[in-house]
Motif scaffolding. Structure first.
Motif, short mmCIF file in Angstrom:
data_model
loop_
_atom_site.label_atom_id
_atom_site.label_comp_id
_atom_site.label_asym_id
_atom_site.label_seq_id
_atom_site.Cartn_x
_atom_site.Cartn_y
_atom_site.Cartn_z
N THR A 54 0.82 -1.22 -0.13
CA THR A 54 0.06 -0.10 0.09
C THR A 54 0.79 1.04 0.11
OG1 THR A 54 -0.24 -0.08 2.25
CG2 THR A 54 -1.85 -1.17 1.27
N LEU A 56 1.64 5.07 0.21
CA LEU A 56 1.12 6.13 0.93
C LEU A 56 0.63 7.45 0.02
CD1 LEU A 56 3.38 6.25 4.09
CD2 LEU A 56 1.51 5.55 3.97
N GLY A 61 -2.67 15.94 5.61
CA GLY A 61 -2.71 14.78 6.93
C GLY A 61 -2.14 13.68 6.24
N ALA A 62 -1.08 13.63 5.30
CA ALA A 62 -0.32 12.09 4.72
C ALA A 62 0.65 11.98 5.84
CB ALA A 62 0.27 12.56 3.41
N TRP A 63 1.26 13.27 6.56
CA TRP A 63 2.34 12.72 7.64
C TRP A 63 1.66 11.92 8.73
CZ3 TRP A 63 1.69 14.53 12.37
CH2 TRP A 63 0.89 15.56 12.45
N ARG A 64 0.42 12.41 9.09
CA ARG A 64 -0.29 11.76 10.31
C ARG A 64 -0.59 10.42 9.66
NH1 ARG A 64 -4.31 15.54 11.33
NH2 ARG A 64 -2.85 16.66 12.68
N ALA A 65 -0.89 9.89 8.63
CA ALA A 65 -1.66 8.88 8.20
C ALA A 65 -0.29 7.83 7.97
CB ALA A 65 -2.16 8.77 6.87
N SER A 66 0.83 8.40 7.74
CA SER A 66 2.10 7.48 7.64
C SER A 66 2.31 6.80 8.86
CB SER A 66 3.17 8.32 7.19
OG SER A 66 3.61 9.06 8.06
N LEU A 68 0.04 5.45 10.90
CA LEU A 68 -1.14 4.80 11.61
C LEU A 68 -0.70 3.31 11.20
CD1 LEU A 68 -4.16 7.08 10.74
CD2 LEU A 68 -2.80 6.76 12.95
N ARG A 70 -1.45 0.12 8.78
CA ARG A 70 -2.03 -0.22 7.54
C ARG A 70 -2.85 -1.57 7.63
NH1 ARG A 70 3.33 0.62 4.20
NH2 ARG A 70 3.95 2.14 5.99
#
Length: 70
Positions: A54, A56, A61-66, A68, A70
């Protein structure tokens, strides 16, 4: 090198039979070719850093989702 000439010579001291046997053992072990070790499979630590397929996405908000799971 002739057939009568020794392969090595002790130039100092008077070694015992056990010391000479140890010396010959080391020389023989060092001159034998060794098989190349098989490449080891990567350990769990190395596998954990690899992507799981997956990607990124960049954006808000990508830095925050990185960070989390998967």
């Amino acid at each position: 090198m002739s057939a009568d000439e020794p392969l090595f010579r002790v130039t100092r001291g008077v070694p015992t039979a056990e010391e000479l046997a140890a010396l010959v053992g080391v020389i023989v072990a060092r001159t034998r070719p060794t098989a190349a070790p098989a490449p080891a499979a990567p350990g769990a630590w190395a596998r954990s850093g690899r992507s799981r397929g997956t990607a990124l996405a960049a954006g808000p908000g990508a830095w925050r989702a990185s960070g989390l799971p998967r």
